[in-house]
Each structure stands twice: as C-alpha cells, then as structure tokens.
Design an enzyme around this catalytic site. Structure first.
Site, PDB file in Angstrom:
ATOM      1  N   GLU A  50      37.564  36.015  70.572  1.00 11.74           N
ATOM      2  CA  GLU A  50      36.875  35.574  69.355  1.00 11.74           C
ATOM      3  C   GLU A  50      37.587  36.029  68.080  1.00 11.74           C
ATOM      4  O   GLU A  50      37.464  35.396  67.031  1.00 11.74           O
ATOM      5  CB  GLU A  50      35.423  36.053  69.345  1.00 11.74           C
ATOM      6  N   LYS A 162      18.860  31.016  70.340  1.00  9.62           N
ATOM      7  CA  LYS A 162      19.080  29.954  71.323  1.00  9.62           C
ATOM      8  C   LYS A 162      17.961  28.904  71.297  1.00  9.62           C
ATOM      9  O   LYS A 162      18.220  27.706  71.444  1.00  9.62           O
ATOM     10  CB  LYS A 162      19.190  30.577  72.721  1.00  9.62           C
ATOM     11  N   MET A 479      55.751  50.802  60.233  1.00 11.33           N
ATOM     12  CA  MET A 479      55.229  51.242  58.935  1.00 11.33           C
ATOM     13  C   MET A 479      54.640  52.646  59.035  1.00 11.33           C
ATOM     14  O   MET A 479      54.792  53.467  58.120  1.00 11.33           O
ATOM     15  CB  MET A 479      54.185  50.239  58.416  1.00 11.33           C
TER      16      MET A 479
HETATM   17  C1  LIG Z   1      44.208  46.758  63.788  1.00  7.32           C
HETATM   18  C2  LIG Z   1      45.082  47.735  63.100  1.00  7.32           C
HETATM   19  N1  LIG Z   1      45.272  48.961  63.642  1.00  7.32           N
HETATM   20  C3  LIG Z   1      46.065  49.854  63.022  1.00  7.32           C
HETATM   21  C4  LIG Z   1      46.676  49.550  61.840  1.00  7.32           C
HETATM   22  C5  LIG Z   1      47.550  50.583  61.128  1.00  7.32           C
HETATM   23  N2  LIG Z   1      48.937  50.109  61.037  1.00  7.32           N
HETATM   24  C6  LIG Z   1      49.445  49.556  59.905  1.00  7.32           C
HETATM   25  S1  LIG Z   1      51.011  49.068  60.085  1.00  7.32           S
HETATM   26  C7  LIG Z   1      51.082  49.612  61.658  1.00  7.32           C
HETATM   27  C8  LIG Z   1      52.333  49.451  62.471  1.00  7.32           C
HETATM   28  C9  LIG Z   1      52.627  48.057  62.834  1.00  7.32           C
HETATM   29  O1  LIG Z   1      53.655  48.027  63.777  1.00  7.32           O
HETATM   30  P1  LIG Z   1      54.427  46.695  64.126  1.00  7.32           P
HETATM   31  O2  LIG Z   1      53.467  45.591  64.310  1.00  7.32           O
HETATM   32  O3  LIG Z   1      55.342  46.961  65.247  1.00  7.32           O
HETATM   33  O4  LIG Z   1      55.220  46.368  62.785  1.00  7.32           O
HETATM   34  P2  LIG Z   1      56.373  47.157  62.014  1.00  7.32           P
HETATM   35  O5  LIG Z   1      55.712  48.040  61.006  1.00  7.32           O
HETATM   36  O6  LIG Z   1      57.185  47.916  63.014  1.00  7.32           O
HETATM   37  O7  LIG Z   1      57.141  46.064  61.353  1.00  7.32           O
HETATM   38  C10 LIG Z   1      49.862  50.179  62.041  1.00  7.32           C
HETATM   39  C11 LIG Z   1      49.600  50.784  63.352  1.00  7.32           C
HETATM   40  C12 LIG Z   1      46.417  48.268  61.303  1.00  7.32           C
HETATM   41  N3  LIG Z   1      46.919  47.884  60.134  1.00  7.32           N
HETATM   42  N4  LIG Z   1      45.642  47.374  61.955  1.00  7.32           N
END
Ligand SMILES: Cc1ncc(C[n+]2csc(CCOP(=O)(O)OP(=O)(O)O)c2C)c(N)n1
Length: 583
Positions: A50, A162, A479
């Site tokens: 969803e 429902k 990040m």
């Molecule tokens: C649902 C969710 N959980 C945790 C986060 C915290 N968060 C922000 S950026 C990030 C890392 C993202 O990693 P990736 O998708 O591999 O992208 P990159 O930064 O390596 O380009 C996280 C864990 C978030 N934004 N959303």
C-alpha cells in the site's frame, strides 16, 4: 440512477475524471472491488504494497497536477498507506485515499483489521472523513477532492465502513458538481495594498533576491514567474521542491539554495537587502539557524497558506494568496510603477554573484577508474537531453540529482523533500509513467532506498510500465555515512550495506532488464542502451565511488556564509583570491 455505495464510489470517481486508482484489496473493501470488476473505464493498478499505492498516486499527482487516488483496505492496508499520506502531506500534494473500515456496528470493538484510520491520519493528512451515512457518501467524496486540490493542496482520507458499500442497498445518485464548506474558504487573491508595497520595495532594492518553492508549481504559476523574473532581471534561487518552475539553465537562476545548495545562492540569500519569497516556507533545510538567516534583508512572503507566513522567519510584507494571482498582480504593478530598477546597484550585485559562481561549488574530481555519482547524473542528463521526468529516493543520490540535472520545466523533478521518504522513487516513477507513457521516466535511487519499495518492480511488469532505474550503488547508506564522516569522526555505525542482492539478477527475476556498470568508460553506452529499450523496465546498477560526498553543505547550527565547501572549490577559491578576481 439508483446505485449501491460501492457503485457510487466508482461512478463518482469517473464523474470526477479520475483515470487511475492505485490500490490493494482486502476484506473491508471487497464490495468495492466487486463493483470495480464489473465496470470499465476506471483503471485499477494493483500495487504490491500500500505504500507503493500512495507514492504512485503521489507521483501521478505531482507530474500531472491532478489529484492521485488510492484505495486500500482497513487495518494494515491503512497503516501501510500512512507513510505515503505523510509524504504527500509534507510536500502539499493532492491525494484522495479511500480506506475501507470495519462495518459501522463493529467500530470500536477491536474487530479484525480494525484501526482508527481517521485518528492515525489526523496529524498527517490535510483533512479526513469517516462516512457514517450512505446518503452522505457522494458529497463527502466531492468534499475530499475539493479540499485536496484547493488552497494549499494535500492528502485527504475518506474512511468508509463496509456496510456503507453493501451491494444490496441502493440509493439515488447524482454527481455533486459543486460543494460548499462554510469553514473552508481559501483566499487566492493577495491584498492589493500589500502587493503595491512589495513591488515598491523590490524596485528600490540594491541587492534583490527571489526565492521560490513548490508552491509555484502547485499553483501552475511557472509562466508568470518566468515573465516576472525576466522583466526585473533579478537573481532567482529555488528550493528542492521548486526546481523547474524557473528554467534550471537560465542565467538568472543561480542554483538551488539550502543545505546542499550552491555557494552563490546561499551567499546571495545571506547578503541580499530585499528577499521575495513565493510559495516556499523557510524550512530548516533552507534557513539553517534562523537567527542568522538573511540578516540584512527585508522580506516579502507570498503564500496560499496563512499559517506558513512568519512561522519561522518574520515577514515584513506578508501576502496571503495564490502564487499565480499574486504574480499577475505584481507584474501589473511593476508595469504601472514610476519607480525603475536601480540598474547600477543591481549590476554591482550581479558582479558579486558572478564572482561567487566562478568558484564552481559543484566541482568534483573526475576519476578514470571509478564512477563518480555526479558523472552518472550528468550522463543521464545528456542521454535524455534534459527532457526526462526524474523521480528520486532520499539520500546523496537525491541531492546529486537535484544538483546535476537542471530542470527547465515544472513537474519534471519529483522527490520527497519534506518527509524525506526512502522508497518513494520507484512507485512515484510508475505513477508518472502511467500519466505520460511516451516520456522517458528515470528513478535516481540508492541501493538502500530502492530496497524499501523494490516489490513494485512486479507492478511495472504486470501493467507494462517501463521506467528506468538509475541505482547509484555506493554500498553505503551514503547520506548517513557522510554525516558520520563529518560529525562523528568517521565512526561508521551501521551504514555499510553488506550482502546486497545481485541487482541484475533481481531485475531479471522480476522480468526486466538488468545492467551493471562499474567503469566510467561504459557509462554512456549503458545509459543509451537503457533508454533505447523503450518498452522495457531497465535496472542500471551503477557502482559508484563509495565515499563521494555532497558539497557544498551547510551543517546544522551554521549560517549560510559558513558553508563547508568541497576541496576542489577551496583550491579554486584560493587561486581566484591570489589573482584578485574575487569581488
Ligand atoms: C524511510 C526512511 N528511513 C530512514 C531514512 C534516513 N536516511 C536518509 S538518507 C539515508 C541513506 C540512504 O541511502 P541510499 O538509498 O543508499 O542513498 P545514498 O545516500 O547512498 O545515495 C537514510 C537511511 C529516511 N530518509 N527514510
């Protein structure tokens, strides 16, 4: 026409002009699904989760400007939708989410799959309704669409027990063409005197700055903004949500502002003397610490939502109204005003901005044997000729996309700016591609984010939704790793992604094409091949430099003139200083 509740829902959605319904069935919505099965015209997209339904509807809404619509069952169906509802809420996206509910008599009894959907979504939707009477169903749906799409748009939840949808109870149905809500009357016309004052202030400015956001796109005011900015010749910056409203390749655009914005945009925000903000909300990713934000400027704030004005930054001239209406009126004022732009002062101001620009704050080291994530985005831009719809997930890749893919049109750049929801990119891309089947749609993602809604690859196959997934794979939650590098002495805590799936095989297992790229020399061909395969979903797994960082960066607690800049910019700055070229 006598219809059951389920038939009313379907007929109403058709009468409202809804094209797609993104959904997932379950007990509480069985009657509605039975009615869906017996109709033609309304296309239902069966997602795999969803959350995917809400993001797909959201992507559709952002790309088209029309509301996205979802249908989910009660209990876990509704709770799974909450992340997508909150995502749309924080970015002001019009959605109507229909949640099934247990029968009216069972509400409050902890019935099977009962959750208080209205209670749960109260804080993360623009409005919500529980339908208690079949006779109110059509009118409630009309109100939901009206509230979702007017004023500051947002998601609206309609929770339908429902019994209201039972097939054997039929009532007369007529499409409610209009709706009246006494307590909800959004103001669209800005106050004429305030507009006059604002224009006078702007025309007298020595160091003017225009800062716009997603509100321009939502209000369909891009054309008016372009005319206005070009008439004045003032510098403009846009938020992450506003990119594309003003063309990204126009010389008056000095780049995105905020935490990962350009050096020139952030310094110009800091140094300006008059700041015109339209359809943006001075959020913390823009302002940094509010106490030192744009300290020398008088501020004009135009917003459809009065609650957004002076919420974090005090507005000297507040204007409540639609960005489009206010821009039209401001343009008329400029044309009839006796005051002229102070051109010599504005020319000097541009000279300073150009000297900041010459430091090239997005410069990155071009490497021969490892792919830099920025280079991958630049290649995407070249191959798609800057004309793709680009969705993203959340992380470094999102910022690289915003920095290296200039958008010349509104509604092309689709990302979760407010909530920052990993998992948004792929389902959002599906919604966009369904709306614009002839356009290239790319989802720039990371190996962390893509795994949060990867199941939607199956939906792509079932409905032949050929999107291109550009996975900037650094094997890190990049990040978060960057923050740990900068602020926690490189103590990388649980950000390394071990045991990743083989994305090529995974794409193939879902019936798609998978291509892995590891060397910079192969990037162009792989990207071209992906976009040549018009009818196939392609997963491009691009292995990138593991520890590339996003620059510039304004750290928490810092002011705009205290940005961290990249090592390359630092070198260039030193050179320019030595040669006396910095103004
Ligand atoms: C649902 C969710 N959980 C945790 C986060 C915290 N968060 C922000 S950026 C990030 C890392 C993202 O990693 P990736 O998708 O591999 O992208 P990159 O930064 O390596 O380009 C996280 C864990 C978030 N934004 N959303």
């Amino acid at each position: 026409m006598e219809l059951s509740g389920s038939e009313i829902i379907i007929q109403f959605l058709k009468d409202e002009g809804v094209e797609f319904l993104f959904g997932y069935p379950g007990g509480a919505v069985l009657h509605i699904y039975d009615a869906l099965q017996q109709q033609e015209g309304l296309k239902h997209i069966l997602v795999r989760h969803e959350q995917g339904a809400t993001h797909a509807a959201d992507g559709y809404a952002r790309a088209t400007g029309r509301p996205g619509v979802c249908l989910v069952t009660s209990g876990p169906g509704a709770t799974n939708a909450v992340t997508g509802i909150a995502t749309a809420f924080l970015d002001s996206v019009p959605l109507v989410v229909i949640t099934g509910q247990v029968p009216s008599h069972a509400i409050g009894s902890d019935a099977f799959q009962e959750v208080d959907a209205v209670g749960i979504t109260r804080a993360c939707s623009k409005h919500n309704f529980l339908v208690k009477d079949l006779n109110q169903l059509a009118e409630t749906l009309k109100k939901a669409f009206y509230v979702a799409t007017t004023g500051r748009p947002g998601p609206v939840v309609v929770d339908i027990p429902k019994d209201i949808t039972a097939p054997h109870i039929k009532i007369p149905y007529e499409y409610p063409k209009t709706v009246e809500m006494r307590s909800y009357n959004p103001n669209v016309k800005g106050h004429p005197r305030q507009i006059k004052r604002a224009v006078e202030l702007l025309l007298n400015a020595k160091r003017p700055m225009i800062y716009t956001g997603g509100g321009i796109i939502m209000a369909e005011a891009a054309e008016e903004l372009r005319q206005f900015v070009r008439k004045l010749g003032f510098p403009i910056t846009q938020t992450l949500m506003g990119l594309g409203a003003f063309p990204g390749t126009d010389p008056l655009f000095i780049g995105m502002l905020g935490m990962h914005g350009t050096y020139e945009a952030n310094l110009a925000m800091h140094e300006c003397d008059v700041l015109l903000c339209i359809g943006a909300r001075f959020d913390d990713r823009i302002t940094g610490v509010t106490g030192t934000f744009s300290p020398y400027s008088q501020k004009i704030h135009v917003d459809i939502d009065p609650a957004s004005i002076s919420k974090t930054i005090n507005a000297d001239i507040p204007i409540v109204g639609s960005a489009k209406q206010v821009l039209i009126e401001m343009m008329k004022q400029v044309e009839r005003s006796d005051v002229q732009v102070d051109q010599p002062a504005v020319d000097d101001w541009w000279k300073r901005i150009k000297s900041w620009q010459s430091q090239d704050s997005f410069a990155y080291a071009k490497t021969k044997d490892v792919i830099q994530p920025q280079a991958a985005v630049e290649e995407l831009y070249r191959v798609t000729k800057g004309d793709a719809y680009v969705t993203s997930d959340v992380g470094q890749h999102q910022m690289f996309a915003a920095q290296f893919y200039p958008f010349d049109e509104p509604r092309r750049w689709i990302n979760s700016g407010g909530l920052g929801t990993m998992g948004f990119g792929l389902p959002a891309a599906m919604g966009v591609k369904l709306a614009f089947p002839d356009k290239d749609v790319a989802c720039i993602t990371g190996e962390g984010s893509i795994q949060m809604c990867i199941q939607e690859l199956s939906t792509c196959l079932q409905y032949n939704i050929p999107v291109k997934i550009i996975n900037l794979n650094n094997r890190y939650l990049g990040m978060v790793r960057q923050w740990q590098e900068f602020f926690y002495d490189k103590r990388y805590s649980h950000v390394y992604m071990d045991s990743l799936p083989d994305f090529v095989k995974l794409a193939e297992a879902y019936g798609h094409v998978g291509i892995q790229v590891t060397h910079p020399d192969d990037l162009h061909d792989a990207m071209e091949e992906a976009f040549k395969l018009k009818d196939r979903t392609v997963f491009l797994d691009i292995i990138t430099d593991q520890e590339a960082n996003v620059f510039p960066m304004i750290s928490s607690g810092k002011a705009h003139n205290e940005m961290d800049i990249s090592p390359l910019q630092r070198d260039k700055q030193a050179l320019l200083k030595a040669s006396g070229e910095l103004v």
